[in-house]
Design a protein around this motif. Structure first.
Motif, PDB file in Angstrom:
ATOM      1  N   MET A  50       0.965  -1.078  -0.009  1.00  0.00           N
ATOM      2  CA  MET A  50      -0.013   0.034   0.059  1.00  0.00           C
ATOM      3  C   MET A  50       0.926   1.126  -0.053  1.00  0.00           C
ATOM      4  N   ALA A  51       2.012   1.450   0.790  1.00  0.00           N
ATOM      5  CA  ALA A  51       2.742   2.423   1.005  1.00  0.00           C
ATOM      6  C   ALA A  51       3.379   2.665  -0.498  1.00  0.00           C
ATOM      7  N   ALA A  52       3.720   1.460  -1.169  1.00  0.00           N
ATOM      8  CA  ALA A  52       4.161   1.676  -2.699  1.00  0.00           C
ATOM      9  C   ALA A  52       3.319   2.374  -3.735  1.00  0.00           C
ATOM     10  N   LEU A  53       2.078   1.714  -3.723  1.00  0.00           N
ATOM     11  CA  LEU A  53       1.090   2.300  -4.475  1.00  0.00           C
ATOM     12  C   LEU A  53       0.723   3.898  -4.012  1.00  0.00           C
ATOM     13  N   TYR A  54       0.952   4.394  -3.014  1.00  0.00           N
ATOM     14  CA  TYR A  54       0.828   5.567  -2.561  1.00  0.00           C
ATOM     15  C   TYR A  54       2.079   6.400  -3.127  1.00  0.00           C
ATOM     16  N   VAL A  55       3.136   5.669  -3.063  1.00  0.00           N
ATOM     17  CA  VAL A  55       4.237   6.721  -3.506  1.00  0.00           C
ATOM     18  C   VAL A  55       4.131   6.955  -5.136  1.00  0.00           C
ATOM     19  N   ALA A  56       3.670   5.735  -5.590  1.00  0.00           N
ATOM     20  CA  ALA A  56       3.583   5.604  -6.963  1.00  0.00           C
ATOM     21  C   ALA A  56       2.551   6.580  -7.681  1.00  0.00           C
ATOM     22  N   ALA A  57       1.288   6.955  -6.970  1.00  0.00           N
ATOM     23  CA  ALA A  57       0.319   7.448  -7.564  1.00  0.00           C
ATOM     24  C   ALA A  57       0.285   8.966  -7.682  1.00  0.00           C
TER      25      ALA A  57
END
Length: 510
Positions: free
Chosen positions: A361-368
């Motif tokens: 989830m943290a990676a998705l936030y950073v990617a978005a």
């Protein structure tokens, strides 16, 4: 009922651990994720605390046991009780009613009777666990009767209650046939906490309408009886938050940063990546969000593969009819958008109907590039705060529904009315075209708020106010008898140390 040994007791619907039962009958557990456990664990450990809650397993009986530095007190629920108390009254009556009747609530007396019965059982467990003069903190809408029952059983303790979801306006709340009993249940606490000032105001308005008690500002006066003096109940907003520092540190790790780059690469390195993260719930506005995105593609304002959307919709209450229907509607909408606008090897919407570990989830936030939070009604919405905490690079834009509690705090976000599809589309395009300087300024302001007002500060603020309340001293060695019927527990246990001080102006049968 003899007093327990724990100075601090938390009462919540679920225990803070996930329990598994092996084939030989032995139990194993692991800590549940969540900010509430993170915030309260140090307090529990310092004060030899106990946590009262359901194990999540039907008919699982187990003695209290130690885990995570605290004593866990399982409350056993049968299959019928789960169906009536949890899936029924809590999630098919109270949840839709408290969320502005987005879907019609159902009112069934058998559900209410089970809700009252289960609340008495939680209160009895808390009364057995808490030490003389200790503190009990009750959480959320599933347990709104616990404070008044506990007040009868243990008038010597401080009682706090926090409502994690909205408290509805009077015009909606009074649809509930058992509205007086719920108000009286909450008035058993010394401090009743809400997410937003408007929720506290709604509760106080309900007290004025449904009782003869004196309300001045945020305080309700409960008349004393015999040698016991008057006591006051305070209703106030305490907006909850997340463990922001830990989430910030996690998002900075090389593994998460690298995973964020891979996510964008796997999606074809789009110019604009929009993200939605929700439980699959009708309050989250997922259909409204998809409609706005689909129309932007139809209008040609966004194009595939330059733009794409990821929607994480974790499973939720799949035994409830409205949730199964919502899943069907969302999946049909996603399929239609992808069929109309997707290209070979490039979907317009990447729909993910399962849960992910916090690192992903943290990676998705950073990617978005753009985070879409379009809830139709939300007590707080911690996803918005997680996104902000993850963006130490000051990148990304938060589009936030004005109907979330988070909108009161995160004033640097772009706010939307999700019912206004044209307005939502315009705001999304504003986020897409926002200059980097403005985006960084907004994210800097958002991060300042989230990092300074974290979940530990929330817990400290609530418990600080609760500590200032002074409960009525009990007669040594005596406590009130436990109510034995739903009527006794909800009408007699009104937060008045043994008598019903509130009187309805109108009486009507359920």
């Amino acid at each position: 009922m003899p007093a327990g040994e724990h100075e601090f007791v938390v009462v919540a619907n679920r225990l803070p651990v996930d329990i598994t039962v092996a084939e030989d009958g032995s139990l194993d557990w692991e800590r549940s994720p969540g900010g509430l456990v993170t915030a309260l664990a140090p307090i529990m450990q310092k004060n030899d605390g106990a946590w009262v809650g359901w194990s999540g397993k039907v008919d699982l009986e187990h003695e209290p046991f130690d885990a995570e530095g605290m004593r866990l007190w399982p409350v056993t629920l049968s299959g019928d009780e789960v169906a009536r108390y949890y899936e029924g009254f809590s999630n098919a009556t109270l949840w839709p009613l408290y969320h502005d009747v987005i879907v019609p609530p159902e009112f069934h007396r058998t559900w209410w009777n089970t809700y009252a019965s289960v609340n008495r059982r939680f209160a009895a467990a808390a009364a057995e666990a808490v030490a003389p003069g200790g503190t009990v903190w009750v959480h959320d809408y599933q347990l709104q009767l616990v404070p008044s029952v506990l007040r009868l059983l243990r008038p010597d303790v401080k009682i706090g209650f926090f409502n994690h979801i909205p408290f509805p306006p009077l015009e909606i709340f009074t649809q509930l046939p058992w509205r007086q009993q719920v108000v009286e249940g909450l008035l058993g606490a010394d401090l009743v906490g809400f997410q937003r000032p408007g929720d506290a105001a709604n509760f106080l308005r309900a007290v004025r309408r449904l009782t003869d008690l004196q309300v001045r500002g945020p305080q309700v006066t409960i008349p004393g009886r015999w040698s016991r003096p008057d006591r006051t109940v305070r209703a106030q907003a305490f907006p909850i938050s997340i463990d922001a520092e830990s989430f910030d540190q996690l998002a900075r790790t090389p593994e998460v940063v690298e995973r964020a780059k891979r996510i964008r690469a796997e999606l074809g390195n789009p110019d604009v990546l929009l993200l939605g993260v929700d439980r699959l719930d009708y309050t989250k506005g997922i259909r409204h969000r998809l409609k706005a995105f689909g129309e932007l593609l139809e209008d040609g304002q966004l194009r595939i593969p330059e733009a794409c959307m990821v929607q994480v919709a974790s499973p939720s209450r799949e035994r409830v009819d409205q949730y199964r229907q919502l899943r069907d509607e969302v999946e049909v909408t996603v399929g239609r958008i992808n069929g109309d606008y997707g290209t070979l090897g490039r979907a317009a919407v990447h729909y993910l109907h399962h849960s992910y570990p916090v690192e992903e989830m943290a990676a998705l936030y950073v990617a978005a590039d753009i985070m879409l939070v379009t809830s139709l009604r939300d007590g707080m919405n911690l996803v918005a705060k997680e996104y902000v905490a993850a963006r130490s690079d000051l990148g990304g834009v938060l589009v936030l529904s004005e109907f979330t509690g988070a909108a009161d705090e995160l004033t640097h976000a772009l706010t939307v009315n999700p019912h206004d599809i044209d307005g939502t589309k315009a705001t999304i395009m504003r986020a897409v075209g926002m200059e980097k300087k403005e985006a960084r300024r907004r994210m800097r302001g958002l991060r300042r708020r989230v990092l300074e007002h974290d979940v530990q500060r929330w817990a400290d603020d609530f418990l600080g106010y609760l500590a200032m309340s002074v409960p009525t001293p009990p007669e040594m060695g005596t406590v009130a008898a436990q109510p034995t019927t739903p009527e006794q527990s909800t009408e007699a246990a009104s937060g008045t140390d043994g008598r019903t001080a509130t009187r309805t102006r109108k009486q009507e049968a359920p």
